[in-house]
Design an enzyme around this catalytic site. Structure first.
Site, mmCIF file in Angstrom:
data_model
loop_
_atom_site.group_PDB
_atom_site.id
_atom_site.type_symbol
_atom_site.label_atom_id
_atom_site.label_comp_id
_atom_site.label_asym_id
_atom_site.label_seq_id
_atom_site.Cartn_x
_atom_site.Cartn_y
_atom_site.Cartn_z
ATOM 1 N N HIS B 67 0.727 -1.028 0.124
ATOM 2 C CA HIS B 67 0.124 -0.076 0.054
ATOM 3 C C HIS B 67 0.973 1.397 -0.064
ATOM 4 O O HIS B 67 1.678 1.693 0.907
ATOM 5 C CB HIS B 67 -0.822 -0.014 1.119
ATOM 6 C CG HIS B 67 -1.952 -1.041 1.091
ATOM 7 N ND1 HIS B 67 -2.511 -1.523 2.160
ATOM 8 C CD2 HIS B 67 -2.682 -1.288 -0.013
ATOM 9 C CE1 HIS B 67 -3.645 -2.528 1.564
ATOM 10 N NE2 HIS B 67 -3.700 -2.228 0.272
ATOM 11 N N GLU B 70 1.939 3.675 2.912
ATOM 12 C CA GLU B 70 2.393 3.216 4.039
ATOM 13 C C GLU B 70 3.840 3.320 4.242
ATOM 14 O O GLU B 70 4.615 2.249 4.177
ATOM 15 C CB GLU B 70 1.808 1.921 4.413
ATOM 16 C CG GLU B 70 0.226 1.853 4.628
ATOM 17 C CD GLU B 70 -0.237 0.571 4.442
ATOM 18 O OE1 GLU B 70 0.586 -0.603 4.550
ATOM 19 O OE2 GLU B 70 -1.564 0.395 4.566
ATOM 20 N N ARG B 125 -2.783 4.870 -2.142
ATOM 21 C CA ARG B 125 -2.930 3.524 -1.597
ATOM 22 C C ARG B 125 -2.786 2.383 -2.623
ATOM 23 O O ARG B 125 -1.966 1.472 -2.641
ATOM 24 C CB ARG B 125 -4.097 3.358 -0.775
ATOM 25 C CG ARG B 125 -4.478 2.071 -0.375
ATOM 26 C CD ARG B 125 -5.817 1.946 0.128
ATOM 27 N NE ARG B 125 -6.375 0.512 0.330
ATOM 28 C CZ ARG B 125 -6.228 -0.110 1.485
ATOM 29 N NH1 ARG B 125 -5.891 0.389 2.291
ATOM 30 N NH2 ARG B 125 -6.898 -1.214 1.381
ATOM 31 N N HIS B 194 2.244 -4.056 6.653
ATOM 32 C CA HIS B 194 1.448 -3.039 6.294
ATOM 33 C C HIS B 194 1.472 -2.250 7.683
ATOM 34 O O HIS B 194 2.363 -2.327 8.715
ATOM 35 C CB HIS B 194 -0.004 -3.355 6.576
ATOM 36 C CG HIS B 194 -0.589 -4.107 5.120
ATOM 37 N ND1 HIS B 194 -1.230 -3.876 4.002
ATOM 38 C CD2 HIS B 194 -0.017 -5.358 4.754
ATOM 39 C CE1 HIS B 194 -1.192 -4.444 3.187
ATOM 40 N NE2 HIS B 194 -0.651 -5.758 3.666
ATOM 41 N N GLU B 268 0.792 -4.900 11.068
ATOM 42 C CA GLU B 268 0.193 -3.695 10.946
ATOM 43 C C GLU B 268 1.212 -3.044 11.940
ATOM 44 O O GLU B 268 1.262 -2.938 13.024
ATOM 45 C CB GLU B 268 -1.106 -3.377 11.451
ATOM 46 C CG GLU B 268 -2.540 -3.996 10.394
ATOM 47 C CD GLU B 268 -2.481 -2.774 9.413
ATOM 48 O OE1 GLU B 268 -2.215 -1.719 9.547
ATOM 49 O OE2 GLU B 268 -3.072 -3.132 8.193
#
Lengths: 96, 307
Positions: B67, B70, B125, B194, B268
């Protein structure tokens, strides 16, 4: 270069499934141009959404009139982006 | 020279690709850059291979930056890749991993998107592929994998941030990995990175059915997040994707698991609750350092539990 002057990121805390449903409906309102960083899924998870300046008032009125709690996570996205860019320039100038 | 590289700053795609070349040049016996495909706009999709020899050894896949916005994830990837190269021969555990397994690291999984975040729209993104019949560009490459493709948590609207694409593996950024991993045939762990919800998750995302390895994956996730928290106190939640975050179909981690890679996880990275995707550069090193400890737990487990 897209500018984000005045855009805010709101951290929204839904307290019921009804509120989650209301937030999900917001995702379909394309004219607001909301950018969900974290989508409405369940009450235990905060929702983060970037709101263009032009839609801020409308969204805040919507949230407040439905009793949905929120706080401003990022006050002005462009200010952070400017800082990020400056930091990168500084890094380039630094002697290796 | 990768020793003089500023790891505490965000970098452009060009700088990252140049850094990859430097790393390969500085560690010729360990690091090889492999191009596994090209992006929609024709940029090379590069993977760093860390190998101490042998043919078709069991392997670990790491990727970051799928993405585009990020940025903390490729920044963490760069730091981690340097750590792998510099710690080999010094850190006994990492050395033991590399003496039996290869590590493949794709630092920028979505190069077009990453480039676009530097030149046009920092908040981008998706990929940059054109969607026929729509003025909206790009596909969410974490909804495009052949794992419950088109199921819950995806959008069929090309203007949505979670648009799944017209068919599974439609994105060359995804297809390149699929072809590479299936062609290799001996991957034992797959970790995709992510940001920014402080989570470590394992399959599934597309169904609430538990995997046959639920218990082992859960225990491993706990040990990884405990190791991570020990450094700076960053608290992660962990569990299956669907129970921890939300239903999401067509994801990397589910695809890995469904294709025989038992140790399939998605990270994440940290979130202070103030910055989201705009994590200040001063937090890159602490983020990478703590993430490394969790990565090592998973890689060690894959090394010690062959299957």
């Amino acid at each position: 270069q897209k500018l984000f002057v005045g855009d805010q990121v709101l951290r929204i805390t839904a307290s019921s499934e009804e509120q989650i449903t209301l937030l999900k409906e917001l995702q379909d309102l394309e004219h607001l141009k909301l950018d969900f960083w974290r989508e409405p899924v369940k009450t235990a998870l905060a929702v983060d959404v970037r709101v263009p300046f032009a839609g801020l008032q409308a969204l805040k009125v919507f949230l407040e009139s439905n009793g949905i709690q929120y706080r401003v996570m990022i006050d002005d996205v462009q200010m952070l982006l400017d800082e990020e860019k400056e930091e990168m320039f500084r890094s380039h100038d630094r002697e290796r | 020279n990768t020793n003089n590289f500023d790891y505490a700053s965000y970098h452009t795609l060009e700088e990252i690709y140049s850094w990859m070349d430097s790393l390969e040049a500085e560690y010729p016996d360990l690091v090889t850059k492999i191009q596994i495909g090209s992006s929609f706009e024709g940029r090379p999709i590069n993977v760093l291979k860390f190998s101490t020899g042998g043919s078709n050894r069991p392997a670990i896949w790491l990727d970051s930056g799928i993405h585009a916005r990020e940025w903390i994830t490729p920044a963490t990837g760069i730091w981690s890749a340097k750590k792998i190269a510099s710690d080999y021969g010094r850190d006994p555990s990492l050395t033991a991993i590399l003496n039996t397994m290869d590590i493949f690291f794709e630092i920028v999984t979505n190069p077009d998107g990453y480039y676009f975040t530097h030149t046009s729209n920092r908040m981008w993104r998706k990929t940059r592929s054109i969607n026929p019949g729509s003025s909206c560009v790009g596909v969410d490459p974490n909804r495009n994998w052949g794992a419950g493709f088109g199921g819950p948590g995806t959008s069929t609207n090309p203007c949505s941030e979670t648009y799944l694409g017209s068919f599974e593996h439609s994105e060359s950024e995804v297809k390149s990995i699929v072809d590479f991993i299936l062609g290799h045939g001996n991957f034992k762990a797959m970790i995709t990175i992510h940001s920014y919800s402080q989570m470590l998750m394992y399959p599934y995302g597309y169904t609430s059915t538990e995997t046959p390895n639920q218990q082992e994956l859960h225990t491993l996730a706990k040990s990884a997040v405990d190791a991570l928290a020990a450094l700076h106190g960053t608290k992660y939640t962990y569990g299956s994707m669907i129970t921890t975050i939300y239903p999401a179909s067509g994801t990397t981690a589910d695809w890995g698991y469904l294709n025989g890679i038992k140790y399939s996880f998605t990270f994440e990275l940290r979130d202070t609750g103030r910055y989201g995707f705009l994590l200040p550069a001063e937090q890159i090193i602490p983020t990478a350092q703590e993430t490394w400890l969790a990565l090592m737990k998973i890689m060690e487990h894959a090394r010690d539990n062959p299957y």
